[in-house]
Structures are given as structure tokens and as C-alpha cells.
Design a protein around this motif. Structure first.
Motif, PDB file in Angstrom:
ATOM      1  N   PHE A 217      -8.531  10.200  -3.500  1.00 24.75           N
ATOM      2  CA  PHE A 217      -8.515   9.119  -2.675  1.00 24.75           C
ATOM      3  C   PHE A 217      -9.861   9.187  -1.611  1.00 24.75           C
ATOM      4  O   PHE A 217     -10.306  10.254  -1.583  1.00 24.75           O
ATOM      5  CB  PHE A 217      -7.463   9.398  -1.393  1.00 24.75           C
ATOM      6  N   GLU A 218     -10.279   8.020  -1.243  1.00 26.39           N
ATOM      7  CA  GLU A 218     -11.175   7.778  -0.213  1.00 26.39           C
ATOM      8  C   GLU A 218     -10.195   7.364   1.063  1.00 26.39           C
ATOM      9  O   GLU A 218      -9.568   6.489   0.822  1.00 26.39           O
ATOM     10  CB  GLU A 218     -11.988   6.662  -0.677  1.00 26.39           C
ATOM     11  N   LEU A 219     -10.467   7.828   1.955  1.00 21.74           N
ATOM     12  CA  LEU A 219     -10.047   7.744   3.219  1.00 21.74           C
ATOM     13  C   LEU A 219     -10.742   6.861   3.961  1.00 21.74           C
ATOM     14  O   LEU A 219     -12.046   7.207   4.519  1.00 21.74           O
ATOM     15  CB  LEU A 219      -9.596   8.933   4.185  1.00 21.74           C
ATOM     16  N   LYS A 220     -10.293   5.707   4.521  1.00 20.34           N
ATOM     17  CA  LYS A 220     -11.143   4.965   5.622  1.00 20.34           C
ATOM     18  C   LYS A 220     -10.347   4.388   6.905  1.00 20.34           C
ATOM     19  O   LYS A 220      -9.064   4.508   6.752  1.00 20.34           O
ATOM     20  CB  LYS A 220     -11.356   3.624   4.892  1.00 20.34           C
ATOM     21  N   ARG A 221     -10.961   4.428   7.916  1.00 17.75           N
ATOM     22  CA  ARG A 221     -10.498   4.058   9.190  1.00 17.75           C
ATOM     23  C   ARG A 221      -9.799   2.536   9.136  1.00 17.75           C
ATOM     24  O   ARG A 221      -8.633   2.418   9.519  1.00 17.75           O
ATOM     25  CB  ARG A 221     -11.221   3.917  10.243  1.00 17.75           C
ATOM     26  N   GLY A 222     -10.590   1.773   8.210  1.00 14.94           N
ATOM     27  CA  GLY A 222      -9.893   0.334   8.198  1.00 14.94           C
ATOM     28  C   GLY A 222      -9.799  -0.412   9.277  1.00 14.94           C
ATOM     29  O   GLY A 222      -9.115  -1.404   9.780  1.00 14.94           O
ATOM     30  N   LEU A 223     -10.630  -0.266  10.306  1.00 15.69           N
ATOM     31  CA  LEU A 223     -10.996  -1.140  11.525  1.00 15.69           C
ATOM     32  C   LEU A 223     -12.209  -1.827  11.735  1.00 15.69           C
ATOM     33  O   LEU A 223     -12.380  -2.622  12.760  1.00 15.69           O
ATOM     34  CB  LEU A 223     -11.019  -0.174  12.703  1.00 15.69           C
ATOM     35  N   ALA A 224     -12.882  -1.873  10.622  1.00 18.29           N
ATOM     36  CA  ALA A 224     -14.291  -2.651  10.802  1.00 18.29           C
ATOM     37  C   ALA A 224     -14.733  -3.063   9.315  1.00 18.29           C
ATOM     38  O   ALA A 224     -14.216  -2.533   8.334  1.00 18.29           O
ATOM     39  CB  ALA A 224     -15.498  -1.958  11.188  1.00 18.29           C
TER      40      ALA A 224
ATOM     41  N   VAL B 169      -8.303   3.821  -2.509  1.00 16.90           N
ATOM     42  CA  VAL B 169      -8.341   3.600  -1.011  1.00 16.90           C
ATOM     43  C   VAL B 169      -7.309   3.884  -0.472  1.00 16.90           C
ATOM     44  O   VAL B 169      -6.257   3.034  -0.550  1.00 16.90           O
ATOM     45  CB  VAL B 169      -9.662   2.736  -0.665  1.00 16.90           C
ATOM     46  N   CYS B 170      -7.328   4.763   0.820  1.00 14.55           N
ATOM     47  CA  CYS B 170      -6.199   4.647   1.636  1.00 14.55           C
ATOM     48  C   CYS B 170      -6.861   4.330   2.925  1.00 14.55           C
ATOM     49  O   CYS B 170      -7.622   5.112   3.708  1.00 14.55           O
ATOM     50  CB  CYS B 170      -5.312   5.918   1.980  1.00 14.55           C
ATOM     51  N   SER B 171      -6.860   3.243   3.525  1.00 12.97           N
ATOM     52  CA  SER B 171      -7.373   2.589   4.970  1.00 12.97           C
ATOM     53  C   SER B 171      -6.186   2.885   5.986  1.00 12.97           C
ATOM     54  O   SER B 171      -5.027   2.178   5.836  1.00 12.97           O
ATOM     55  CB  SER B 171      -7.570   1.060   4.719  1.00 12.97           C
ATOM     56  N   ILE B 172      -6.422   3.736   6.800  1.00 13.52           N
ATOM     57  CA  ILE B 172      -5.599   4.165   7.652  1.00 13.52           C
ATOM     58  C   ILE B 172      -5.062   2.969   8.656  1.00 13.52           C
ATOM     59  O   ILE B 172      -3.661   3.128   8.911  1.00 13.52           O
ATOM     60  CB  ILE B 172      -6.110   5.136   8.726  1.00 13.52           C
ATOM     61  N   HIS B 173      -5.602   2.021   8.859  1.00 12.73           N
ATOM     62  CA  HIS B 173      -5.391   1.115   9.790  1.00 12.73           C
ATOM     63  C   HIS B 173      -5.148  -0.196   8.949  1.00 12.73           C
ATOM     64  O   HIS B 173      -4.957  -1.332   9.611  1.00 12.73           O
ATOM     65  CB  HIS B 173      -6.131   0.971  10.883  1.00 12.73           C
ATOM     66  N   GLY B 174      -5.159  -0.151   7.589  1.00 13.58           N
ATOM     67  CA  GLY B 174      -4.772  -1.288   6.792  1.00 13.58           C
ATOM     68  C   GLY B 174      -5.709  -2.119   5.960  1.00 13.58           C
ATOM     69  O   GLY B 174      -5.658  -2.622   5.157  1.00 13.58           O
ATOM     70  N   ALA B 175      -6.871  -2.525   6.880  1.00 16.26           N
ATOM     71  CA  ALA B 175      -7.934  -3.300   6.218  1.00 16.26           C
ATOM     72  C   ALA B 175      -8.668  -2.847   5.215  1.00 16.26           C
ATOM     73  O   ALA B 175      -9.328  -1.538   5.499  1.00 16.26           O
ATOM     74  CB  ALA B 175      -8.769  -3.759   7.395  1.00 16.26           C
ATOM     75  N   SER B 176      -8.929  -3.404   4.081  1.00 16.36           N
ATOM     76  CA  SER B 176      -9.579  -2.815   3.076  1.00 16.36           C
ATOM     77  C   SER B 176     -10.146  -3.984   2.044  1.00 16.36           C
ATOM     78  O   SER B 176      -9.571  -5.163   1.991  1.00 16.36           O
ATOM     79  CB  SER B 176      -8.985  -1.896   2.141  1.00 16.36           C
TER      80      SER B 176
END
Length: 253
Positions: free
Chosen positions: A132-139, A179-186
Motif C-alpha cells: 500500500f501507498e498511504l495518502k492523507r487524501g486532503l489535497a 492506495v489507501c487515502s485516509i480521508h477518501g480523496a484519490s
């Protein structure tokens, strides 16, 4: 500004150490002028901007430590994986999506370009390897970075079974690269995304709670730091105001 009164949260030692290191770095962050930021806010602006970048690494560490507590999982943070040139060419060709999903190519360590995905999980219960790639998913993510992430995930998907056999001496029957975007956006395609909820169900770990606790403690320490620095920056004004106050008259009896 008022200091945060929320009690400290107990964090895993590696997360605690990384958070201490980040707060200490933020405390000594140099102040750089910015034409759109008022001078009185420059230090707070720099601290908060830098804290956002620190946040991603903290979330990654908290995520990894939570999964390490699961007995049947082997968790590696930022492992070195080499993508052979032939795999890159295979991805660049006109191979169908279905063929890519069904293909498994040989892995040779040290040959090809090196990538370091955020986390690799070997799941003994499922006989699976998950990368996995972990992303904040806020921008919004830079388009070039998104394209590279997509390519890397598609490449690593092709060699992950062989990687597990060669590097981890384990035979797996299932692979995931996403990719897992913690806050959803991807911006990555749907077949390369996995939600936090899906990971919680897959590993039976309350990852949301772990992330919320990490946010809570980092926010508490960050607010305390900003409060401390605001007082320090305002000290000359406070001293000047005290100097303007006439001393009280002294009566002698």
C-alpha cells in the motif's frame, strides 16, 4: 489563543518518538518571510505548514504499529523493491487490464529501478501479500506523481507473488497493490484504491481509532507549541507595557 487542556494520549513508543522528534523540529523551525503572510503570523504559518507534512509520516507510523499488533501479520515499512525493465515495458505495452491482473512475473532483488512503497503486509491467514501507498487524501495530488504511483503499483502487482517467495520465503495466493487515502480523496483508478473501512474489515483492526488518537495527541502538542511561541513572540510587547505602568506610591507608616 489558549493552550489545549486535552489529556495526553498513550501512543506506541515508535509513534511517540517520531512525534517528539517532529515537535522538537517544529520548535526550532527557522522563520522565512512570505509576501502574503503578515510578519506577526510568519512563525505560526511555518509551523503549521510543516506540521501538515509531518502528519503523513505520523499516520504511516501509527498505521504500521497498529497492524504489527496482529499476530498473523508481518508488516514492513518502506521496503526496497526493484522493478525490472521488462516489467516496466510490459506495463507500457498494449496488454489488457484483465491480462495484467492474471500475470505474475519473476522478481530479482537488486535488478531494475528501486521503489519503496509505504507499507508491505504479509498476511499468513489469507496467504496474501498486500502493498500500500498511504495518502492523507486532503489535497489534490500532483498529476505527475499520480501517474508514477499508478505505474509503480501496477508493476509491483506483477512481481509481488515472486517477491514474497524470493525475499520472504513465503508462498502467497492473493495480492493487493493499492492506495489507501485516509480521508477518501484519490485520483488513482478504482482498481488501485482501497478504503480504510476495507482494511479494517480485512485485518480486524480499528484503524480509525488509531488515527484519531494520533491526531488528537499531535494536535494537543501542536497547539501547546503555538501557544508557547505566541507568548515568546509577544514578550517584548508585554515588557514594554509593564514599563509604561507607573510604580505605585509607597506609604511609610
Amino acid at each position: 489563543m489558549t493552550s489545549q487542556t486535552t489529556p495526553p494520549v498513550i501512543l506506541p513508543p515508535p509513534v511517540e518518538m517520531l512525534m517528539d522528534k517532529n515537535i522538537n523540529r517544529l520548535r526550532h523551525l527557522p522563520v522565512h518571510p512570505d509576501p502574503i503572510v503578515p510578519k506577526s503570523h510568519l512563525r505560526a504559518y511555518g509551523v503549521i505548514t510543516s506540521a501538515v507534512r509531518s502528519d503523513g509520516r505520523l499516520l504511516e507510523m501509527a498505521f504500521v504499529e497498529a497492524l504489527k499488533a496482529v499476530p498473523h501479520l508481518t508488516v514492513l515499512r518502506t521496503p526496497s523493491i526493484f522493478i525490472p525493465g521488462a516489467v516496466d515495458q510490459f506495463i507500457s505495452g498494449s496488454v489488457s487490464h484483465e491480462a495484467l491482473l492474471q500475470s505474475d512475473l519473476h522478481y530479482t532483488h537488486g535488478i531494475g529501478r528501486k521503489i519503496s512503497p509505504d507499507v508491505l503486509i504479509l498476511d499468513a491467514a489469507r496467504k496474501a501479500i498486500d502493498i500500500f501507498e498511504l495518502k492523507r487524501g486532503l489535497a489534490k495530488t500532483d498529476a505527475g506523481k499520480t501517474r508514477q504511483t499508478v505505474r509503480d503499483l501496477r508493476c509491483v502487482r506483477l512481481i509481488s507473488k515472486s517477491y514474497a517467495q524470493v525475499m520472504l520465503d513465503t508462498t502467497v495466493v492473493e495480492t493487493t497493490a493499492a492506495v489507501c487515502s485516509i480521508h477518501g480523496a484519490s485520483a488513482v483508478p478504482p482498481d488501485l484504491r482501497i478504503s480504510l473501512e476495507e482494511l479494517e474489515a480485512r485485518y480486524n483492526v480499528n484503524l480509525k481509532s488509531v488515527i484519531e488518537h494520533t491526531y488528537l495527541e499531535f494536535g494537543r502538542r501542536l497547539e501547546a507549541l503555538l501557544f508557547e511561541q505566541a507568548l515568546e513572540d509577544d514578550l517584548p510587547n508585554l515588557m514594554a507595557s509593564f514599563e509604561l505602568i507607573e510604580p505605585a506610591s509607597v506609604s511609610v507608616y
